[in-house]
Scaffold this motif. Structure first.
Motif, PDB file in Angstrom:
ATOM      1  N   TYR A  62      78.566 -63.531  52.650  1.00  8.67           N
ATOM      2  CA  TYR A  62      79.614 -63.152  53.609  1.00  8.67           C
ATOM      3  C   TYR A  62      80.443 -61.982  53.061  1.00  8.67           C
TER       4      TYR A  62
ATOM      5  N   LYS B 101      79.483 -59.777  51.000  1.00  7.00           N
ATOM      6  CA  LYS B 101      78.654 -58.576  50.980  1.00  7.00           C
ATOM      7  C   LYS B 101      78.204 -58.154  52.370  1.00  7.00           C
ATOM      8  N   GLU B 102      78.704 -58.853  53.382  1.00  9.52           N
ATOM      9  CA  GLU B 102      78.495 -58.502  54.788  1.00  9.52           C
ATOM     10  C   GLU B 102      77.031 -58.568  55.217  1.00  9.52           C
TER      11      GLU B 102
ATOM     12  N   ASP C   9      73.938 -60.404  57.231  1.00  7.16           N
ATOM     13  CA  ASP C   9      73.842 -61.117  58.505  1.00  7.16           C
ATOM     14  C   ASP C   9      72.880 -62.297  58.446  1.00  7.16           C
TER      15      ASP C   9
ATOM     16  N   ILE D 139      76.478 -66.951  59.095  1.00  3.43           N
ATOM     17  CA  ILE D 139      75.336 -66.211  58.568  1.00  3.43           C
ATOM     18  C   ILE D 139      74.057 -66.950  58.956  1.00  3.43           C
TER      19      ILE D 139
ATOM     20  N   GLU E 101      73.501 -56.028  48.417  1.00  6.64           N
ATOM     21  CA  GLU E 101      74.608 -55.436  49.157  1.00  6.64           C
ATOM     22  C   GLU E 101      74.158 -55.176  50.597  1.00  6.64           C
ATOM     23  N   LYS E 102      75.065 -54.639  51.374  1.00  7.08           N
ATOM     24  CA  LYS E 102      74.779 -54.306  52.775  1.00  7.08           C
ATOM     25  C   LYS E 102      73.965 -53.024  52.818  1.00  7.08           C
TER      26      LYS E 102
END
Length: 231
Positions: free
Chosen positions: A29, A31-32, A34, A59, A213-214
Motif C-alpha cells: 500500500y 508503495k502504491e 494495485d 489491494i 516500487e510503483k
C-alpha cells in the motif's frame, strides 16, 4: 495496475520473519501497488491470510506459489480462486519430501492468520524439490485452472536456463519472469522461437524493503488476456 507477483512471506524459511501478511499488504500500500502475489516456496498455506490482509487496504491478490521441481527449477504458479489453491495444495503435500525443517539452520516457516497471529509452524522443509518434473508440474497447474510463469529465467541458481541450459521448446509455460528489459532481450535472442508470451518483472522479495516500487504495470485487459479471457 502496478504489480509485484513474486513476494515471499514468513512462511518461506529464507524470508524475514517480519514478512507477515499484514506487513506485506501495508508495504504494498505504501508503495502504491494495485495487485500482488505472495509466492512462498512449495506452499499455499498463507494465501487466505494474505488475501484478507490485502482486502483491508484495497489491494488485489493473485494467489501464488513458487514450486521447485525435481530438476531444481523454480516455477511461479498462479491461481484465481482459493478453491483451486486448496486442490493444488493437496497435490503439493503428496509430492513433498517429508524432511523436517531445522529452524536454526534454514529459518522459521511461520503460518499466520489475518491478524498476523502465528497459528502454526510448517513442519516439513519447504525449500526442497518436490518429487515432480517441470512438465508434470505445469500440467498439474493447468489442470487446476492455474497459470505458470518460469521464475527469474536468467538467474544463476534455480532458473530454467541455469538448471537445463535453455528453455525447452515443449515447455508449456504461460509467461516468463525477468529482472529487467535487458534480460528480456537476452532471452529472446537465445530463444528465437519464443514469439508471444507474457513478460513479468517482479521483486522476488524476501524482506519488506525489496517489494517492488510503483514501476511495473499490467493493464486490466492484459491481465485478463493472461488468464485466457478477452474483453
Amino acid at each position: 495496475m502496478f504489480y509485484d507477483f513474486h513476494i515471499h512471506s514468513c512462511l518461506s524459511p529464507c524470508s524475514n520473519d517480519d514478512m507477515t501478511p499484514n506487513n506485506i499488504a501495508q508495504m504494498a500500500y505504501i508503495k502504491e501497488l494495485d495487485i500482488i502475489a505472495v509466492t512462498d516456496h512449495n506452499s499455499l498455506k498463507q494465501q487466505r491470510a494474505v488475501y484478507d490482509a490485502c482486502a483491508k487496504v484495497n489491494i488485489k491478490v493473485m494467489f501464488g506459489v513458487e514450486i521447485q521441481t525435481i530438476e531444481e527449477v523454480h516455477v511461479c504458479c498462479y491461481f484465481r480462486t482459493i478453491d483451486d489453491c486448496d486442490i493444488f495444495q493437496i497435490w503439493i503435500d503428496e509430492k513433498t519430501n517429508k524432511i523436517k525443517n531445522n529452524e536454526l539452520f534454514f529459518g522459521k516457516q511461520i503460518i499466520c492468520d489475518s491478524d498476523d497471529t502465528i497459528i502454526a509452524n510448517e513442519e516439513y522443509l519447504l525449500i526442497n524439490s518436490l518429487n515432480v518434473t517441470l512438465n508434470d508440474c505445469i500440467d498439474k497447474v493447468h489442470e487446476c485452472n492455474g497459470k505458470v510463469v518460469l521464475a527469474h529465467v536468467l538467474d544463476r541458481v534455480n532458473s530454467v536456463t541455469h538448471q537445463l541450459g535453455f528453455i525447452p521448446t515443449d515447455c508449456k509455460f504461460d509467461g516468463l519472469e525477468v529482472k529487467n528489459l535487458n534480460q528480456m532481450m537476452i532471452v529472446k535472442e537465445k530463444h528465437p522461437w519464443i514469439k508471444d508470451t507474457f513478460w513479468f518483472i517482479n521483486s522476488d522479495a524476501h524482506q519488506l524493503i525489496d517489494i517492488s516500487e510503483k514501476e511495473n504495470a499490467i493493464s486490466s485487459k492484459e491481465f485478463e488476456m493472461f488468464w485466457g479471457k478477452t474483453l
